[in-house]
Design a protein around this motif. Structure first.
Motif, PDB file in Angstrom:
ATOM      1  N   ASP A  53     -74.479 -30.859  14.511  1.00  0.00           N
ATOM      2  CA  ASP A  53     -75.629 -30.848  15.466  1.00  0.00           C
ATOM      3  C   ASP A  53     -75.681 -29.727  16.385  1.00  0.00           C
ATOM      4  O   ASP A  53     -76.738 -29.141  17.275  1.00  0.00           O
ATOM      5  CB  ASP A  53     -75.981 -32.098  16.501  1.00  0.00           C
ATOM      6  CG  ASP A  53     -74.626 -32.145  17.098  1.00  0.00           C
ATOM      7  OD1 ASP A  53     -73.739 -31.318  17.397  1.00  0.00           O
ATOM      8  OD2 ASP A  53     -74.490 -33.445  17.725  1.00  0.00           O
ATOM      9  N   GLU A  55     -74.139 -29.032  19.046  1.00  0.00           N
ATOM     10  CA  GLU A  55     -73.760 -29.250  20.396  1.00  0.00           C
ATOM     11  C   GLU A  55     -72.547 -28.661  20.954  1.00  0.00           C
ATOM     12  O   GLU A  55     -71.552 -28.710  20.135  1.00  0.00           O
ATOM     13  CB  GLU A  55     -73.829 -30.666  20.494  1.00  0.00           C
ATOM     14  CG  GLU A  55     -73.298 -31.246  21.943  1.00  0.00           C
ATOM     15  CD  GLU A  55     -73.453 -32.632  21.851  1.00  0.00           C
ATOM     16  OE1 GLU A  55     -73.304 -33.187  23.311  1.00  0.00           O
ATOM     17  OE2 GLU A  55     -73.140 -33.461  21.111  1.00  0.00           O
ATOM     18  N   TRP A  57     -69.628 -28.469  24.167  1.00  0.00           N
ATOM     19  CA  TRP A  57     -69.263 -29.025  25.221  1.00  0.00           C
ATOM     20  C   TRP A  57     -68.621 -28.014  26.209  1.00  0.00           C
ATOM     21  O   TRP A  57     -67.921 -27.009  25.890  1.00  0.00           O
ATOM     22  CB  TRP A  57     -68.288 -29.955  25.133  1.00  0.00           C
ATOM     23  CG  TRP A  57     -68.706 -31.184  24.549  1.00  0.00           C
ATOM     24  CD1 TRP A  57     -70.149 -31.534  24.116  1.00  0.00           C
ATOM     25  CD2 TRP A  57     -68.029 -32.170  23.716  1.00  0.00           C
ATOM     26  NE1 TRP A  57     -70.192 -32.635  23.379  1.00  0.00           N
ATOM     27  CE2 TRP A  57     -68.954 -32.868  22.995  1.00  0.00           C
ATOM     28  CE3 TRP A  57     -66.845 -32.443  23.476  1.00  0.00           C
ATOM     29  CZ2 TRP A  57     -68.512 -34.140  22.425  1.00  0.00           C
ATOM     30  CZ3 TRP A  57     -66.229 -33.504  22.828  1.00  0.00           C
ATOM     31  CH2 TRP A  57     -67.325 -34.516  22.096  1.00  0.00           C
TER      32      TRP A  57
END
Length: 110
Positions: A53, A55, A57
């Motif tokens: 995805d 994404e 962090w």
């Protein structure tokens, strides 16, 4: 070129234990300094070492200056404003990476 890649070429990864006890292997993308504090950008990987995805962090990052062998401390970013600043810095980092690639492609036209 049957030689195995040198250590520098390997992706640096870190294991991150989440609050629920699961451990996620993350690739370290970069460490950013925002307002004199370091933050690490991690790309969580699945069992296959993939990230589907895109994404990332962000975590606060602190090394013990007195003991370089000690594991760095990652801190969850509680403050939304700080998180936004780190996210903006990461966007700038990505832009500069793409910019570098564009420069490399042109092979200095002097």
């Amino acid at each position: 070129m049957g030689k195995k890649e040198s250590y520098e070429d390997e992706e640096m990864t870190v294991e991150l234990e989440l609050e629920d006890g699961t451990v996620v292997n993350c690739a370290i993308i970069t460490i950013l300094t925002v307002e004199a504090k370091d933050y690490i950008v991690l790309l969580p990987l699945d069992e296959d070492g993939e990230n589907e995805d895109g994404e990332v962090w962000f975590y606060g990052y602190a090394e013990n200056p007195d003991d370089p062998n000690e594991e760095p401390v990652l801190e969850y970013i509680e403050d939304d404003d700080v998180y936004e600043k780190v996210a903006d810095a990461f966007d700038e980092y990505l832009d500069s990476c793409e910019f570098d690639e564009i420069i490399d492609d042109n092979d200095s036209e002097e």
